[in-house]
Design a protein around this motif. Structure first.
Motif, PDB file in Angstrom:
ATOM      1  N   UNK A 199       0.827  -1.123  -0.052  1.00 25.59           N
ATOM      2  CA  UNK A 199       0.054   0.085   0.172  1.00 25.59           C
ATOM      3  C   UNK A 199       0.889   1.073   0.019  1.00 25.59           C
ATOM      4  N   UNK A 200       0.842   2.114  -0.803  1.00 27.18           N
ATOM      5  CA  UNK A 200       1.365   3.334  -0.848  1.00 27.18           C
ATOM      6  C   UNK A 200       0.752   4.274  -0.032  1.00 27.18           C
ATOM      7  N   UNK A 201       1.374   4.757   0.999  1.00 26.16           N
ATOM      8  CA  UNK A 201       0.619   5.698   1.990  1.00 26.16           C
ATOM      9  C   UNK A 201       1.113   7.283   1.892  1.00 26.16           C
ATOM     10  N   UNK A 202       2.035   7.529   1.140  1.00 21.15           N
ATOM     11  CA  UNK A 202       2.592   8.885   0.870  1.00 21.15           C
ATOM     12  C   UNK A 202       3.249   9.125  -0.339  1.00 21.15           C
ATOM     13  N   UNK A 203       3.245  10.011  -0.937  1.00 21.51           N
ATOM     14  CA  UNK A 203       4.073  10.477  -2.055  1.00 21.51           C
ATOM     15  C   UNK A 203       3.830   9.718  -3.115  1.00 21.51           C
ATOM     16  N   UNK A 225       9.231 -11.880  -8.434  1.00 22.37           N
ATOM     17  CA  UNK A 225      10.149 -11.325  -7.989  1.00 22.37           C
ATOM     18  C   UNK A 225       9.891  -9.608  -8.633  1.00 22.37           C
ATOM     19  N   UNK A 226       9.615  -8.757  -7.691  1.00 17.37           N
ATOM     20  CA  UNK A 226       9.164  -7.546  -8.052  1.00 17.37           C
ATOM     21  C   UNK A 226       9.915  -6.395  -7.378  1.00 17.37           C
ATOM     22  N   UNK A 227       9.797  -5.111  -7.799  1.00 19.14           N
ATOM     23  CA  UNK A 227      10.590  -4.211  -6.902  1.00 19.14           C
ATOM     24  C   UNK A 227       9.555  -2.861  -6.879  1.00 19.14           C
ATOM     25  N   UNK A 228       9.961  -1.906  -5.562  1.00 20.61           N
ATOM     26  CA  UNK A 228       9.209  -0.849  -5.590  1.00 20.61           C
ATOM     27  C   UNK A 228      10.053   0.052  -5.746  1.00 20.61           C
ATOM     28  N   UNK A 229       9.689   1.369  -6.577  1.00 20.74           N
ATOM     29  CA  UNK A 229      10.545   2.497  -6.884  1.00 20.74           C
ATOM     30  C   UNK A 229       9.566   3.773  -6.929  1.00 20.74           C
ATOM     31  N   UNK A 230      10.388   4.862  -6.901  1.00 22.88           N
ATOM     32  CA  UNK A 230       9.661   6.020  -6.824  1.00 22.88           C
ATOM     33  C   UNK A 230      10.455   6.913  -7.571  1.00 22.88           C
ATOM     34  N   UNK A 231       9.968   7.783  -8.588  1.00 22.26           N
ATOM     35  CA  UNK A 231      10.611   8.860  -9.136  1.00 22.26           C
ATOM     36  C   UNK A 231      11.172  10.164  -8.248  1.00 22.26           C
ATOM     37  N   UNK A 232       9.890  10.608  -7.459  1.00 21.79           N
ATOM     38  CA  UNK A 232       9.831  11.622  -6.680  1.00 21.79           C
ATOM     39  C   UNK A 232       9.908  11.626  -5.074  1.00 21.79           C
ATOM     40  N   UNK A 233       9.798  10.278  -4.546  1.00 25.38           N
ATOM     41  CA  UNK A 233       9.817   9.771  -3.289  1.00 25.38           C
ATOM     42  C   UNK A 233       8.444   9.629  -2.788  1.00 25.38           C
ATOM     43  N   UNK A 234       8.431   8.387  -1.857  1.00 22.23           N
ATOM     44  CA  UNK A 234       7.257   8.108  -1.341  1.00 22.23           C
ATOM     45  C   UNK A 234       7.503   7.185  -0.071  1.00 22.23           C
ATOM     46  N   UNK A 235       6.272   6.670   0.201  1.00 22.76           N
ATOM     47  CA  UNK A 235       6.202   5.830   1.452  1.00 22.76           C
ATOM     48  C   UNK A 235       5.035   4.461   1.269  1.00 22.76           C
ATOM     49  N   UNK A 236       5.567   3.409   1.525  1.00 24.26           N
ATOM     50  CA  UNK A 236       4.961   2.288   1.109  1.00 24.26           C
ATOM     51  C   UNK A 236       5.048   1.122   2.245  1.00 24.26           C
ATOM     52  N   UNK A 237       3.658   0.487   2.561  1.00 30.53           N
ATOM     53  CA  UNK A 237       3.747  -0.548   3.487  1.00 30.53           C
ATOM     54  C   UNK A 237       3.704  -1.906   2.883  1.00 30.53           C
ATOM     55  N   UNK A 238       4.520  -2.855   3.228  1.00 32.51           N
ATOM     56  CA  UNK A 238       4.791  -4.390   2.686  1.00 32.51           C
ATOM     57  C   UNK A 238       3.975  -5.002   3.705  1.00 32.51           C
ATOM     58  N   UNK A 239       3.146  -5.884   3.687  1.00 24.23           N
ATOM     59  CA  UNK A 239       2.337  -6.717   4.477  1.00 24.23           C
ATOM     60  C   UNK A 239       2.177  -8.237   3.916  1.00 24.23           C
ATOM     61  N   UNK A 240       1.987  -9.225   4.744  1.00 30.76           N
ATOM     62  CA  UNK A 240       1.591 -10.649   4.285  1.00 30.76           C
ATOM     63  C   UNK A 240       2.072 -11.591   5.191  1.00 30.76           C
ATOM     64  N   UNK A 241       2.296 -12.800   4.708  1.00 38.37           N
ATOM     65  CA  UNK A 241       2.802 -14.043   5.356  1.00 38.37           C
ATOM     66  C   UNK A 241       2.161 -15.253   5.128  1.00 38.37           C
ATOM     67  N   UNK A 242       1.988 -16.158   5.797  1.00 39.21           N
ATOM     68  CA  UNK A 242       1.605 -17.463   5.602  1.00 39.21           C
ATOM     69  C   UNK A 242       0.072 -17.585   5.158  1.00 39.21           C
ATOM     70  N   UNK A 243      -0.404 -18.330   4.291  1.00 38.16           N
ATOM     71  CA  UNK A 243      -1.724 -18.174   3.790  1.00 38.16           C
ATOM     72  C   UNK A 243      -2.481 -19.397   4.931  1.00 38.16           C
ATOM     73  N   UNK A 244      -3.720 -18.780   5.241  1.00 32.99           N
ATOM     74  CA  UNK A 244      -4.315 -19.649   6.244  1.00 32.99           C
ATOM     75  C   UNK A 244      -5.278 -20.811   5.520  1.00 32.99           C
ATOM     76  N   UNK A 245      -5.359 -21.810   6.057  1.00 28.09           N
ATOM     77  CA  UNK A 245      -5.941 -23.196   5.247  1.00 28.09           C
ATOM     78  C   UNK A 245      -7.392 -22.978   6.185  1.00 28.09           C
ATOM     79  N   UNK A 246      -7.595 -22.534   7.160  1.00 28.33           N
ATOM     80  CA  UNK A 246      -9.052 -22.500   7.474  1.00 28.33           C
ATOM     81  C   UNK A 246      -9.565 -21.210   7.772  1.00 28.33           C
ATOM     82  N   UNK A 247     -10.956 -21.267   7.582  1.00 31.50           N
ATOM     83  CA  UNK A 247     -11.586 -19.751   7.329  1.00 31.50           C
ATOM     84  C   UNK A 247     -11.696 -19.027   8.650  1.00 31.50           C
TER      85      UNK A 247
END
Length: 297
Positions: A199-203, A225-247
């Motif tokens: 999620x980009x939160x600023x810039x 395999x991806x990358x985050x980049x910015x031409x003018x500057x910004x802030x982003x949050x990276x989140x995630x983890x293991x997929x849950x098998x049960x609902x």
């Protein structure tokens, strides 16, 4: 083929002094890794007066993660914890079998404008740990590892990323990071987690050259395999983890693999069977009479 498999538009709630943007849970997706609730709030300046005043309320079968870019929040809970949350630190409150907490602007900031900008997320607890004992921990900004390569500066909030591991407790495999992108800078996004989103939160920023819109949640293809980049500057949050098998089910502030457990929590809160917050005992948020906004069933 695009590395972005899903884009989730936030639901915006205007609270008067500031806005809250919610991307999870949504009707299009319930979780990314263990993250089952993702709110971004601000940036804003709260006027003179009480500021944030979230009265005591309960949680079960989840862990809350509060992370600030700007501002301060006083956290109190039924374990007797008092902690002022500061920018760059992480507050992890594990509800487990049940906890009550409040979140308020610090009393000493009553007579001034108060900056407010940050993230509030919930992590579902994995099978076998949903009813663990309630717990609280605060990890200061100085104790969280930072990667700084000149083009980007990333703080690892939870889990292991870029060869660095945060000391924050993880009940399930979790990744969470705050990434500052300098003008012309870029950073690779680790591909180890089952599920990832940014999620980009600023810039301004882009994912593999595709421009990102602020406050949208972009789900990344597993293993890409991806990358985050910015031409003018910004802030982003990276989140995630293991997929849950049960609902997991969500109703108001309750998360559980069992609908019956949620019904029990509703009755317990209504009948006053949850513990109180020792330093904040006079007020509380009542059980909603109408359908809460977080209901997923």
């Amino acid at each position: 083929m695009s590395a972005i498999t899903q884009t989730i538009t936030p639901t915006t709630h205007d609270l008067g002094a500031f806005q809250v943007r919610r991307v999870l849970p949504s009707r299009h997706r319930r979780m990314v890794g263990p993250f089952i609730f993702v709110d971004e709030f601000g940036p804003a300046t709260l006027p003179e007066g009480p500021g944030m005043a979230v009265r005591p309320h309960p949680h079960i079968n989840l862990a809350t993660v509060t992370y600030l870019f700007e501002g301060a929040i006083d956290h109190r809970d039924s374990l007797g914890t008092f902690q002022t949350i500061r920018p760059g630190a992480v507050n992890l409150m594990t509800a487990g079998s049940g906890i009550v907490h409040s979140e308020r602007s610090p009393l000493e900031m009553q007579d001034v404008g108060k900056p407010m900008f940050g993230m509030q997320t919930w992590l579902a607890l994995p099978d076998g740990k949903e009813e663990m004992d309630a717990a609280f921990e605060n990890v200061g900004a100085a104790d969280l590892p930072i990667l700084d390569d000149g083009g980007a500066k990333a703080r690892v909030i939870m889990g292991s990323l870029w060869g660095q591991t945060a000391p924050t407790t993880c009940h399930a495999e979790t990744i969470y990071a705050d990434i500052l992108l300098f003008a012309g800078g870029a950073i690779p996004v680790d591909a180890e987690a089952d599920e990832r989103a940014v999620m980009l939160v600023d810039g301004e920023g882009a994912l593999d050259g595709a421009p990102l819109e602020k406050y949208m949640l972009y789900v990344i293809a597993p293993g890409a395999n991806v990358s985050l980049s910015s031409q003018a500057g910004g802030r982003a949050m990276l989140l995630g983890g293991e997929a849950f098998a049960s609902e997991r089910h969500v109703w108001w502030n309750f998360v559980s693999s069992s609908k019956e457990r949620i019904e029990q929590a509703k009755a317990d809160w209504k009948e006053g069977r949850f513990p109180i917050v020792p330093e904040d005992p006079e007020e509380y948020i009542p059980l909603p009479e109408n359908r809460p906004k977080t209901v997923t069933d």
